[in-house]
Motif scaffolding. Structure first.
Motif, PDB file in Angstrom:
ATOM      1  N   UNK A  72       0.817  -1.216   0.000  1.00 28.07           N
ATOM      2  CA  UNK A  72       0.000   0.000   0.000  1.00 28.07           C
ATOM      3  C   UNK A  72       0.853   1.269   0.000  1.00 28.07           C
ATOM      4  N   UNK A  73       1.784   1.382  -0.950  1.00 30.38           N
ATOM      5  CA  UNK A  73       2.609   2.599  -1.027  1.00 30.38           C
ATOM      6  C   UNK A  73       1.748   3.795  -1.430  1.00 30.38           C
ATOM      7  N   UNK A  74       2.127   4.961  -0.992  1.00 31.93           N
ATOM      8  CA  UNK A  74       1.372   6.168  -1.306  1.00 31.93           C
ATOM      9  C   UNK A  74       2.348   7.297  -1.612  1.00 31.93           C
ATOM     10  N   UNK A  75       2.046   8.064  -2.647  1.00 28.14           N
ATOM     11  CA  UNK A  75       2.868   9.217  -3.013  1.00 28.14           C
ATOM     12  C   UNK A  75       1.967  10.374  -3.425  1.00 28.14           C
ATOM     13  N   UNK A  76       2.477  11.587  -3.259  1.00 32.77           N
ATOM     14  CA  UNK A  76       1.815  12.748  -3.831  1.00 32.77           C
ATOM     15  C   UNK A  76       2.136  12.744  -5.319  1.00 32.77           C
ATOM     16  N   UNK A  77       1.145  12.493  -6.123  1.00 34.24           N
ATOM     17  CA  UNK A  77       1.403  12.400  -7.549  1.00 34.24           C
ATOM     18  C   UNK A  77       0.229  12.916  -8.365  1.00 34.24           C
ATOM     19  N   UNK A  78       0.542  13.309  -9.578  1.00 34.70           N
ATOM     20  CA  UNK A  78      -0.470  13.713 -10.537  1.00 34.70           C
ATOM     21  C   UNK A  78      -0.828  12.492 -11.366  1.00 34.70           C
ATOM     22  N   UNK A  79      -2.049  12.012 -11.206  1.00 37.52           N
ATOM     23  CA  UNK A  79      -2.441  10.795 -11.902  1.00 37.52           C
ATOM     24  C   UNK A  79      -2.459  10.958 -13.415  1.00 37.52           C
ATOM     25  N   UNK A  80      -2.445  12.211 -13.891  1.00 36.25           N
ATOM     26  CA  UNK A  80      -2.450  12.452 -15.325  1.00 36.25           C
ATOM     27  C   UNK A  80      -1.063  12.868 -15.830  1.00 36.25           C
ATOM     28  N   UNK A  81      -0.042  12.521 -15.077  1.00 35.35           N
ATOM     29  CA  UNK A  81       1.318  12.873 -15.464  1.00 35.35           C
ATOM     30  C   UNK A  81       1.654  12.341 -16.848  1.00 35.35           C
ATOM     31  N   UNK A  82       2.500  13.102 -17.582  1.00 40.47           N
ATOM     32  CA  UNK A  82       3.004  12.634 -18.870  1.00 40.47           C
ATOM     33  C   UNK A  82       4.185  11.710 -18.636  1.00 40.47           C
ATOM     34  N   UNK A  83       4.512  10.962 -19.664  1.00 42.61           N
ATOM     35  CA  UNK A  83       5.662  10.075 -19.565  1.00 42.61           C
ATOM     36  C   UNK A  83       6.932  10.907 -19.518  1.00 42.61           C
ATOM     37  N   UNK A  84       7.851  10.630 -18.592  1.00 35.96           N
ATOM     38  CA  UNK A  84       9.120  11.377 -18.564  1.00 35.96           C
ATOM     39  C   UNK A  84       9.828  11.319 -19.909  1.00 35.96           C
ATOM     40  N   UNK A  85      10.543  12.397 -20.225  1.00 36.92           N
ATOM     41  CA  UNK A  85      11.288  12.520 -21.477  1.00 36.92           C
ATOM     42  C   UNK A  85      10.394  12.562 -22.699  1.00 36.92           C
ATOM     43  N   UNK A  86       9.099  12.869 -22.513  1.00 36.90           N
ATOM     44  CA  UNK A  86       8.215  12.983 -23.655  1.00 36.90           C
ATOM     45  C   UNK A  86       7.590  14.367 -23.641  1.00 36.90           C
TER      46      UNK A  86
END
Length: 220
Positions: A72-86
């Motif tokens: 059950x890991x949890x992070x502050x993240x944007x679920x609509x993030x783009x792929x890195x380097x794109x």
């Protein structure tokens, strides 16, 4: 340029770029996850794959990996993030600019419907989700998602991806996924646009729960 000839600012920029790369996949990290004992960071799925394969601990120092970080890991993240380097998805404004810069024959009336279709296509970002064991949805890792989307656009009924070092089959025709060696463990998958994404119970990204505040996130 050797490191001896680098200015301090240049050296800091190089170090920052290196720190963003995962030592396992050698790409910019997706969901960076640190090993508590040594502090070395990796993509969440890369580190989980190493742990599941029992490859001798941390890929850098061989120190122990506490498997509790995968529960059950949890992070502050944007679920609509783009792929890195794109590059970020094109916006309607940028697409409109490209259309306006195209030479136009004054004797030919523009096809308004075709122009609108081009703008809509350029501004549409699609997401791939898989169903949770109990309820809700998870978004695929952006790199895996890109591979699935490419297969979908090439009208491939089935494609294979690697998740945590394991082969998974994405049955695009039936909209299901399952481990290659266990077809009985199939789960539903879904391809949605941004608007539908926001209406769904999306719990997290690639097995990592989104902390409160992520787009389309759920805390349970």
């Amino acid at each position: 340029m050797s490191s001896k000839n680098m200015t301090p600012r240049r050296q800091m920029a190089v170090n920052a770029a290196i720190d963003k790369d995962c030592p396992v996949c050698h790409c910019e990290m997706v969901l960076p996850t640190a090993i508590p004992a040594c502090g070395h960071k990796f993509c969440f799925l890369c580190l989980k794959g190493v742990s599941m394969a029992h490859l001798g601990g941390c890929p850098i120092c061989r120190g122990p990996i506490d498997e509790k970080i995968f529960k059950k890991p949890k992070q502050n993240l944007n679920l609509k993030m783009d792929m890195p380097d794109s590059p970020a998805p094109s916006t309607s404004n940028s697409a409109e600019k490209e259309v306006k810069e195209e030479p136009v024959d004054e004797d030919v009336k523009p096809d308004v419907n075709a122009l609108n279709a081009a703008l809509n296509t350029a501004s549409t970002k699609m997401y791939w989700l898989y169903h949770g064991r109990n309820r809700g949805w998870w978004r695929f890792d952006p790199r895996v998602e890109k591979d699935i989307e490419e297969a979908y656009n090439h009208r491939m009924p089935i494609t294979e991806v690697t998740i945590c070092g394991q082969a998974y089959v994405i049955d695009i025709a039936k909209m299901t996924q399952y481990p290659k060696n266990n077809k009985g463990a199939a789960r539903d998958v879904k391809r949605v646009d941004s608007n539908e994404f926001d209406t769904l119970d999306v719990k997290g990204l690639a097995g990592v729960f989104a902390a409160s505040g992520g787009a389309g996130s759920s805390s349970t």
